[in-house]
Design a protein around this motif. Structure first.
Motif, PDB file in Angstrom:
ATOM      1  N   SER A 132       1.018  -1.139   0.001  1.00  0.00           N
ATOM      2  CA  SER A 132       0.048   0.140   0.076  1.00  0.00           C
ATOM      3  C   SER A 132       0.897   1.257   0.106  1.00  0.00           C
ATOM      4  CB  SER A 132      -0.968   0.100   1.112  1.00  0.00           C
ATOM      5  OG  SER A 132      -1.480   1.348   1.383  1.00  0.00           O
ATOM      6  N   TYR A 133       0.660   2.183  -0.869  1.00  0.00           N
ATOM      7  CA  TYR A 133       1.412   3.260  -1.090  1.00  0.00           C
ATOM      8  C   TYR A 133       1.804   4.213   0.225  1.00  0.00           C
ATOM      9  CZ  TYR A 133       3.722   7.383  -3.277  1.00  0.00           C
ATOM     10  OH  TYR A 133       4.479   8.411  -3.603  1.00  0.00           O
ATOM     11  N   ARG A 134       0.586   4.284   1.096  1.00  0.00           N
ATOM     12  CA  ARG A 134       0.943   4.911   2.319  1.00  0.00           C
ATOM     13  C   ARG A 134       1.490   4.438   3.461  1.00  0.00           C
ATOM     14  NH1 ARG A 134      -3.620   9.592   3.362  1.00  0.00           N
ATOM     15  NH2 ARG A 134      -3.990  10.550   1.373  1.00  0.00           N
ATOM     16  N   ARG A 135       1.668   3.058   3.341  1.00  0.00           N
ATOM     17  CA  ARG A 135       2.497   2.310   4.091  1.00  0.00           C
ATOM     18  C   ARG A 135       4.051   2.410   4.028  1.00  0.00           C
ATOM     19  NH1 ARG A 135      -1.141   2.823   7.885  1.00  0.00           N
ATOM     20  NH2 ARG A 135       0.033   1.278   9.079  1.00  0.00           N
ATOM     21  N   ILE A 136       4.432   3.046   2.797  1.00  0.00           N
ATOM     22  CA  ILE A 136       5.965   3.035   2.271  1.00  0.00           C
ATOM     23  C   ILE A 136       6.246   4.181   2.567  1.00  0.00           C
ATOM     24  CG2 ILE A 136       7.468   3.256   0.322  1.00  0.00           C
ATOM     25  CD1 ILE A 136       5.460   1.583  -1.131  1.00  0.00           C
ATOM     26  N   PHE A 137       7.595   4.377   3.432  1.00  0.00           N
ATOM     27  CA  PHE A 137       8.422   5.629   3.589  1.00  0.00           C
ATOM     28  C   PHE A 137       9.739   5.310   3.034  1.00  0.00           C
ATOM     29  CE2 PHE A 137       8.201   3.584   7.496  1.00  0.00           C
ATOM     30  CZ  PHE A 137       9.162   3.775   8.481  1.00  0.00           C
ATOM     31  N   GLY A 138      10.377   5.978   1.955  1.00  0.00           N
ATOM     32  CA  GLY A 138      11.575   5.679   1.288  1.00  0.00           C
ATOM     33  C   GLY A 138      11.753   6.587   0.323  1.00  0.00           C
ATOM     34  N   ALA A 139      12.785   6.284  -0.462  1.00  0.00           N
ATOM     35  CA  ALA A 139      13.240   7.085  -1.501  1.00  0.00           C
ATOM     36  C   ALA A 139      13.846   6.548  -2.555  1.00  0.00           C
ATOM     37  CB  ALA A 139      13.957   8.188  -1.229  1.00  0.00           C
ATOM     38  N   VAL A 140      13.755   7.122  -3.849  1.00  0.00           N
ATOM     39  CA  VAL A 140      14.544   6.718  -5.011  1.00  0.00           C
ATOM     40  C   VAL A 140      15.556   7.697  -5.118  1.00  0.00           C
ATOM     41  CG1 VAL A 140      14.493   6.859  -7.401  1.00  0.00           C
ATOM     42  CG2 VAL A 140      12.466   5.945  -6.425  1.00  0.00           C
ATOM     43  N   GLU A 141      16.823   7.600  -5.025  1.00  0.00           N
ATOM     44  CA  GLU A 141      17.921   8.320  -4.859  1.00  0.00           C
ATOM     45  C   GLU A 141      18.565   8.553  -6.229  1.00  0.00           C
ATOM     46  OE1 GLU A 141      19.415   7.950  -0.702  1.00  0.00           O
ATOM     47  OE2 GLU A 141      19.259   5.971  -1.509  1.00  0.00           O
ATOM     48  N   LEU A 142      18.692   9.750  -6.733  1.00  0.00           N
ATOM     49  CA  LEU A 142      19.166  10.061  -8.101  1.00  0.00           C
ATOM     50  C   LEU A 142      20.179  10.998  -8.018  1.00  0.00           C
ATOM     51  CD1 LEU A 142      15.855  10.802  -9.984  1.00  0.00           C
ATOM     52  CD2 LEU A 142      16.949   8.552  -9.822  1.00  0.00           C
ATOM     53  N   THR A 143      21.046  11.113  -8.941  1.00  0.00           N
ATOM     54  CA  THR A 143      22.139  12.085  -9.029  1.00  0.00           C
ATOM     55  C   THR A 143      22.221  13.105 -10.145  1.00  0.00           C
ATOM     56  OG1 THR A 143      23.922  10.641  -9.708  1.00  0.00           O
ATOM     57  CG2 THR A 143      23.798  10.761  -7.446  1.00  0.00           C
ATOM     58  N   HIS A 144      22.687  14.328 -10.640  1.00  0.00           N
ATOM     59  CA  HIS A 144      22.662  14.653 -11.618  1.00  0.00           C
ATOM     60  C   HIS A 144      23.770  14.026 -12.511  1.00  0.00           C
ATOM     61  CE1 HIS A 144      20.442  18.245 -10.003  1.00  0.00           C
ATOM     62  NE2 HIS A 144      20.465  18.734 -11.125  1.00  0.00           N
ATOM     63  N   ALA A 145      24.767  13.492 -11.987  1.00  0.00           N
ATOM     64  CA  ALA A 145      25.876  12.920 -12.780  1.00  0.00           C
ATOM     65  C   ALA A 145      25.312  11.658 -13.375  1.00  0.00           C
ATOM     66  CB  ALA A 145      26.916  12.574 -11.827  1.00  0.00           C
ATOM     67  N   ARG A 146      24.478  10.810 -13.004  1.00  0.00           N
ATOM     68  CA  ARG A 146      23.804   9.687 -13.439  1.00  0.00           C
ATOM     69  C   ARG A 146      22.530   9.720 -14.055  1.00  0.00           C
ATOM     70  NH1 ARG A 146      24.847   4.586  -9.452  1.00  0.00           N
ATOM     71  NH2 ARG A 146      23.129   5.317  -8.421  1.00  0.00           N
ATOM     72  N   ASN A 147      21.785  10.658 -13.586  1.00  0.00           N
ATOM     73  CA  ASN A 147      20.471  10.742 -14.175  1.00  0.00           C
ATOM     74  C   ASN A 147      20.184  12.039 -14.735  1.00  0.00           C
ATOM     75  OD1 ASN A 147      20.378   9.654 -11.039  1.00  0.00           O
ATOM     76  ND2 ASN A 147      19.935   8.013 -12.625  1.00  0.00           N
ATOM     77  N   SER A 148      20.795  12.615 -15.678  1.00  0.00           N
ATOM     78  CA  SER A 148      20.728  13.781 -16.228  1.00  0.00           C
ATOM     79  C   SER A 148      19.407  13.835 -17.376  1.00  0.00           C
ATOM     80  CB  SER A 148      21.992  14.365 -16.912  1.00  0.00           C
ATOM     81  OG  SER A 148      22.419  13.588 -17.844  1.00  0.00           O
ATOM     82  N   ASN A 149      18.953  12.924 -17.735  1.00  0.00           N
ATOM     83  CA  ASN A 149      18.250  12.728 -18.765  1.00  0.00           C
ATOM     84  C   ASN A 149      16.699  12.860 -18.042  1.00  0.00           C
ATOM     85  OD1 ASN A 149      19.634  12.648 -20.729  1.00  0.00           O
ATOM     86  ND2 ASN A 149      19.812  10.495 -20.790  1.00  0.00           N
ATOM     87  N   LEU A 150      16.537  12.879 -16.626  1.00  0.00           N
ATOM     88  CA  LEU A 150      15.263  13.029 -15.974  1.00  0.00           C
ATOM     89  C   LEU A 150      15.339  14.667 -15.618  1.00  0.00           C
ATOM     90  CD1 LEU A 150      15.597  10.041 -13.599  1.00  0.00           C
ATOM     91  CD2 LEU A 150      14.013  10.302 -15.326  1.00  0.00           C
ATOM     92  N   VAL A 151      14.407  15.144 -16.436  1.00  0.00           N
ATOM     93  CA  VAL A 151      14.437  16.668 -16.386  1.00  0.00           C
ATOM     94  C   VAL A 151      13.015  17.002 -15.820  1.00  0.00           C
ATOM     95  CG1 VAL A 151      14.301  18.794 -17.780  1.00  0.00           C
ATOM     96  CG2 VAL A 151      15.867  16.670 -18.558  1.00  0.00           C
ATOM     97  N   GLU A 152      13.283  17.900 -14.794  1.00  0.00           N
ATOM     98  CA  GLU A 152      12.131  18.658 -14.172  1.00  0.00           C
ATOM     99  C   GLU A 152      11.376  19.562 -15.160  1.00  0.00           C
ATOM    100  OE1 GLU A 152      12.184  19.890  -9.780  1.00  0.00           O
ATOM    101  OE2 GLU A 152      14.249  19.728 -10.332  1.00  0.00           O
ATOM    102  N   LYS A 153      10.045  19.514 -15.034  1.00  0.00           N
ATOM    103  CA  LYS A 153       9.107  20.501 -15.872  1.00  0.00           C
ATOM    104  C   LYS A 153       9.431  22.034 -15.080  1.00  0.00           C
ATOM    105  CE  LYS A 153       5.245  16.921 -16.164  1.00  0.00           C
ATOM    106  NZ  LYS A 153       4.040  16.796 -15.755  1.00  0.00           N
TER     107      LYS A 153
END
Length: 581
Positions: free
Chosen positions: A421-442
């Motif tokens: 269940s989504y609300r029973r989770i607490f944690g994170a996807v951890e990105l960096t600019h060096a490795r994940n530069s193609n993920l671009v914010e709106k």
């Protein structure tokens, strides 16, 4: 030859109208403080005065920086700032080099969402020393006027030498220059807008030097440096974004949704985030509190206390390799393959995933009841899967109502099969600019653009949660024996505790009945009358003994009377004695 012209309203359209709301605007200003190598950024919102102050202790801006970069749209000042090998001066505190979080200039324009005018103060620090104090008053409402050219609007700026702070005279002087600008523009500004602008300028009547003496946090006097914003009046919506809704606090406020967890503080062994953020709400009743600091967000201790823990890496081909710990047992190494992998490196790049999970029912959890109830309440408000890039949160990921990996959608189909269940989770996807530069914010900071890199990342995560449930958390799971056996043990313990609680409750009920009977008897005088009856009976029998002529018979009668009296007294004592079960 034709040329493109820019109207003043472009500033309003790129700033205030682009930002989703005030909390998002504050988040952008926090990121600007991060990029300026601040250790601290603090908001003080004084409701009674309609005054919003945001201060950081970053490296600040020179007059050239302020006029040539901060007041200039589309500058290249942050373009290429994250290029590998680029030399960066990180300030006198010699901070570790940070990945720059923004390059679109949205943060400074977003100030207009908080309030219609801002007094900006900034003092720079550079290798050559401390700079002078730059002070400017910006009336954002002028940028809303239809038909005005950008160059028609004056932004007054003054530079104060030494360690002096602006006083009331400096602030009102800047306001007078804007009034003169409004007067010069004349009928180009509609009468109703002119009246509104002048009324707002009348509120630029505060003394920053006096305010600094009353608040804690970053300063600009003496050897201090940084950038500070005084916004007055404030948008009335700000108070609504802070207040609890009608659900008695069970749902997060808009401000909590966007500002909690600005830095990743929930993970054990993650270290301190690069910047500390605070938001102090000074209420009209005199109460002041930090809305986003301390334990308002998840803590490493809470993370450790959860039922299950999963962490690992998605490699450049989308395969997850990591560990799964069920009910605090030794972690099992596990691999999950992404079926959509083409054999070529992904566009999104490799990233890390860490999260904890709390069972939805107390009877299925190893967490003590009181702690489970408290943590469940917190998860209902702010639980979810957050996304961090270089330890700074990306909005709106983590919001309990933004399930970007479709966990609840799948769970609706079959809760037993999908487990999470989504609300029973607490944690994170951890990105960096060096490795994940193609993920671009709106541009409006409403998440990542839905490009190929983002679709790959969400597809990998959706497959991961599906396979993890299949592999570990079903009755027939390949690696589910540990989960199912421990869950059965916990369920059995819960049943025994419930049974014990039921018996205790029954005994408590019996005790209450006895207690009620006792007080009723006392109130009606039963013990007193019984004691009087025993006394009278004993006296009567003793009188009868005195008339018996045979000593032996008299002795027997006396002993019998005494024994009967003792039994009656014992029975009376028993009837008025209450023993707790």
């Amino acid at each position: 030859m034709a040329r493109i012209k820019v109207r003043a309203r472009a500033v309003d359209m790129l700033g205030r109208q682009q930002i989703a709301g005030i909390p998002t605007a504050v988040h952008e200003l926090f990121k600007n403080a991060h990029d300026a190598y601040a250790d601290n950024v603090r908001v003080d919102y004084f409701r009674a005065d309609e005054l919003f102050i945001l201060r950081d202790d970053g490296i600040g801006m020179t007059l050239e920086d302020f006029e040539g970069r901060w007041l200039t749209l589309g500058t290249e000042s942050k373009v290429g700032a994250n290029d590998p090998g680029k030399r960066v001066w990180t300030g006198p505190r010699k901070a570790t080099v940070r990945a720059i979080t923004g390059e679109k200039g949205i943060g400074r324009l977003a100030i207009a969402a908080i309030g219609p005018q801002v007094l900006a103060l900034t003092r720079s620090i550079r290798p050559e020393g401390l700079g002078s104090l730059v002070v400017s008053l910006i009336q954002w409402g002028l940028f809303e006027v239809p038909g005005l050219d950008l160059e028609a609007i004056e932004v007054p700026v003054v530079e104060l030498q030494g360690d002096a702070l602006p006083d009331l005279e400096v602030v009102t002087g800047l306001a007078d220059r804007i009034r003169a600008n409004i007067s010069h523009l004349g009928d180009q500004i509609p009468a109703d807008m002119r009246q509104r602008l002048l009324s707002e300028l009348d509120m630029a009547d505060f003394d920053p030097e006096a305010i600094y003496s009353q608040i804690d946090g970053p300063k600009l006097a003496g050897d201090n440096f940084g950038t500070h914003f005084f916004i007055r009046p404030t948008n009335p919506v700000l108070a609504d974004d802070i207040e609890q809704s009608d659900d008695a606090g069970s749902e997060a406020t808009p401000l909590e949704k966007m500002l909690l967890g600005f830095g990743n503080t929930m993970m054990p062994q993650s270290g301190e985030p690069p910047i500390s953020a605070q938001f102090w709400d000074h209420r009209e009743d005199g109460i002041s509190r930090d809305l986003i600091g301390g334990a308002a967000f998840f803590t490493p201790a809470e993370f450790d206390s959860a039922d299950h823990h999963i962490e690992g890496e998605f490699d450049e081909f989308g395969q997850f390799t990591g560990s799964v710990s069920v009910y605090g047992q030794p972690a099992r190494q596990h691999t999950i393959v992404w079926p959509d992998s083409s054999g070529r490196p992904t566009e999104c790049g490799p990233f890390r995933l860490r999260f904890a999970y709390l069972q939805g029912l107390l009877k299925d959890s190893r967490v003590p009841p009181d702690e489970w109830a408290r943590l469940s309440g917190k998860l209902n408000k702010i639980g979810g899967l957050y996304v961090y890039r270089d330890n700074i949160r990306i909005l709106p990921y983590g919001n309990s109502d933004f399930d970007f990996v479709g966990i609840e959608r799948r769970r609706t189909k079959s809760a037993q099969d999908w487990f999470f269940s989504y609300r029973r989770i607490f944690g994170a996807v951890e990105l960096t600019h060096a490795r994940n530069s193609n993920l671009v914010e709106k541009a409006g900071r409403e998440g990542f653009r839905a490009n190929r890199a983002y679709r790959e990342m969400t597809s990998m995560l959706e497959n991961f949660f599906e396979r993890l449930a299949i592999d570990f958390f079903r009755p027939t799971s390949q690696f589910g024996s540990e989960f199912n056996s421990m869950k059965a043990e916990i369920n059995q313990e819960a049943k025994l505790l419930a049974k014990r609680a039921t018996k205790t409750k029954e005994r408590q009920g019996e005790f209450k009945t006895e207690l009620d009977t006792f007080f009723t008897s006392i109130e009606k005088g039963h013990p007193t009358r019984e004691a009087e009856r025993i006394r009278a009976m004993t006296e009567e029998r003793l009188s009868a003994v005195a008339t018996i002529k045979s000593p032996e018979a008299a002795a027997d009668a006396l002993l019998n009377a005494e024994a009967d009296a003792r039994r009656a007294v014992a029975a009376l004592e028993k009837s008025i004695t209450v023993i707790k079960c």
